[in-house]
Design an enzyme around this catalytic site. Sequence first.
Site, PDB file in Angstrom:
ATOM      1  N   LYS A   1     -15.869  -4.577   3.844  1.00 30.56           N
ATOM      2  CA  LYS A   1     -14.405  -4.496   3.824  1.00 30.56           C
ATOM      3  C   LYS A   1     -13.847  -5.684   3.044  1.00 30.56           C
ATOM      4  O   LYS A   1     -12.913  -6.362   3.474  1.00 30.56           O
ATOM      5  CB  LYS A   1     -13.847  -4.490   5.251  1.00 30.56           C
ATOM      6  CG  LYS A   1     -13.871  -3.127   5.916  1.00 30.56           C
ATOM      7  CD  LYS A   1     -12.935  -2.099   5.270  1.00 30.56           C
ATOM      8  CE  LYS A   1     -11.479  -2.385   5.536  1.00 30.56           C
ATOM      9  NZ  LYS A   1     -10.597  -1.387   4.849  1.00 30.56           N
TER      10      LYS A   1
ATOM     11  N   ASP B   1     -14.525   2.007   4.945  1.00 25.76           N
ATOM     12  CA  ASP B   1     -13.834   3.225   5.389  1.00 25.76           C
ATOM     13  C   ASP B   1     -14.087   4.384   4.435  1.00 25.76           C
ATOM     14  O   ASP B   1     -14.260   5.530   4.863  1.00 25.76           O
ATOM     15  CB  ASP B   1     -12.328   2.981   5.593  1.00 25.76           C
ATOM     16  CG  ASP B   1     -11.719   2.109   4.531  1.00 25.76           C
ATOM     17  OD1 ASP B   1     -11.019   2.640   3.657  1.00 25.76           O
ATOM     18  OD2 ASP B   1     -11.948   0.888   4.574  1.00 25.76           O
TER      19      ASP B   1
ATOM     20  N   ASP C   1     -23.046  -1.281  12.922  1.00 22.57           N
ATOM     21  CA  ASP C   1     -23.008  -0.641  14.238  1.00 22.57           C
ATOM     22  C   ASP C   1     -22.302   0.714  14.143  1.00 22.57           C
ATOM     23  O   ASP C   1     -22.816   1.742  14.596  1.00 22.57           O
ATOM     24  CB  ASP C   1     -22.284  -1.572  15.217  1.00 22.57           C
ATOM     25  CG  ASP C   1     -22.619  -1.270  16.673  1.00 22.57           C
ATOM     26  OD1 ASP C   1     -23.338  -0.285  16.937  1.00 22.57           O
ATOM     27  OD2 ASP C   1     -22.167  -2.021  17.548  1.00 22.57           O
TER      28      ASP C   1
END
Length: 416
Positions: A230, A283, A307
Site C-alpha cells: 500500500k 486493494d 494475512d
Amino acid sequence: MESKVVVPAQGKKITLQNGKLNVPENPIIPYIEGDGIGVDVTPAMLKVVDAAVEKAYKGERKISWMEIYTGEKSTQVYGQDVWLPAETLDLIREYRVAIKGPLTTPVGGGIRSLNVALRQELDLYICLRPVRYYQGTPSPVKHPELTDMVIFRENSEDIYAGIEWKADSADAEKVIKFLREEMGVKKIRFPEHCGIGIKPCSEEGTKRLVRAAIEYAIANDRDSVTLVHKGNIMKFTEGAFKDWGYQLAREEFGGELIDGGPWLKVKNPNTGKEIVIKDVIADAFLQQILLRPAEYDVIACMNLNGDYISDALAAQVGGIGIAPGANIGDECALFEATHGTAPKYAGQDKVNPGSIILSAEMMLRHMGWTEAADLIVKGMEGAINAKTVTYDFERLMDGAKLLKCSEFGDAIIENM
C-alpha cells in the site's frame, strides 16, 4: 528445570551446514499436538506421514516423532502459566524442523498470540503459504484451478510487532504528546482518547524476504514475483518495501528494467527463462486474484497484507480447512495448521485434517523427501476426487460420502 520431553531412543537430529539441511534416514522431528481440534487433526497427520514415508522408501527411512509442548497442554505439563516453555523453543532450534497443530490465545495479559510469539522468538521471518486447487474441492469461484500462488509473507515486522498503546493510558498520552510537540504531527484527529501503534518496516527485513521469494521462483521455475503493498498511502513503510524489493532484484539478481520500469526481468540461471518482478497495490491485488488469478505466481508482501491475502486465496480454492503453511527462518522451520482451534469440535473426530497434512507435505519437501510428499498430494487428490470427505466438504458436494477426521486420513493413505 528438568526436561519434560521424552527424546526417542531411535533417530538422529537434522543438522544444518552452510545453510543446507543434512537429513538422516531416521530424523527426530518435534511436534506440538495443539489445542482444541489438535487432538483430532495431529494424530491423523502423523499416521498419513508415516504411511507416505513407508510407501516411498520401503522402510529405509522413518521419522521418529518427539512430542513437545505449547498452549493448554503445556500448562498441564510445565505449570499453570507456562504457555510457551523455553524448552520448546530450544528443541525447535536444536532439531531444526518441527510441526504444530492449532494453538489457542492465552486468556489475560502476557503473550498475545502463541503463533506470533513462536515466529518472533525463533526469528521465523518467512510465512510461506502455497495456495493451489485440488480437483473436486468445492469452491465459490468458477475457475479455482487458475489459482496457483505461493505467498511469502514477512513475519517479523509491520504492525504485528505489537508495538501499541491503549487509549487513555499514560504511555499513549506520552507518545501522542511526543509526536505532536517534538515531531510536529498535526494529523491525529482525536488525540484525547486515542490508541496508537507503530509500524516498523526495515530494509534488512524486506530484502531477506524478497531474496527468499526470488530464490524460490528460480528453484521452482515460476514465472513472476509480485510485490504487494500500500505504498500509495504509506510511502515510507509499504512504499519502501516495494522500492527495496526492486533494488534487491537489480543488485543481487541482475534485474533489468522492462519498458523503462519499474517492472524488472530476471534471468533464471537454471532454465534461461525470464522471471518478471512486478508490484501491485494491495486493494487492486485483492480484485485481481478474483478476476485474473493466472497472472500471479510468487507473491512477496508485508505481514498484514499477507494475512489478508493468504486467507482470501485459501477461500478461492476451497477454504482454510486444507490451507497449509510454514514459518521459516535461517536456522529452523516450523510447519503448521493454519486454522484455529475450533474448541466446540474438539475430540469429536469430525473436522478436516487437510491443513496440517498438507503442511506436513511441505515439511517433507523442505527435508528433500519429495517422493513421500508427492504421495501425500496424490492421496489428497484421490480422496477428494472420490468424494470421500469430511463434513465441511461433504455438505457442499453432491453424492459425497461423509468421513470422520481419522477416516479421511485413512482415505488419503488408501489413495496413495
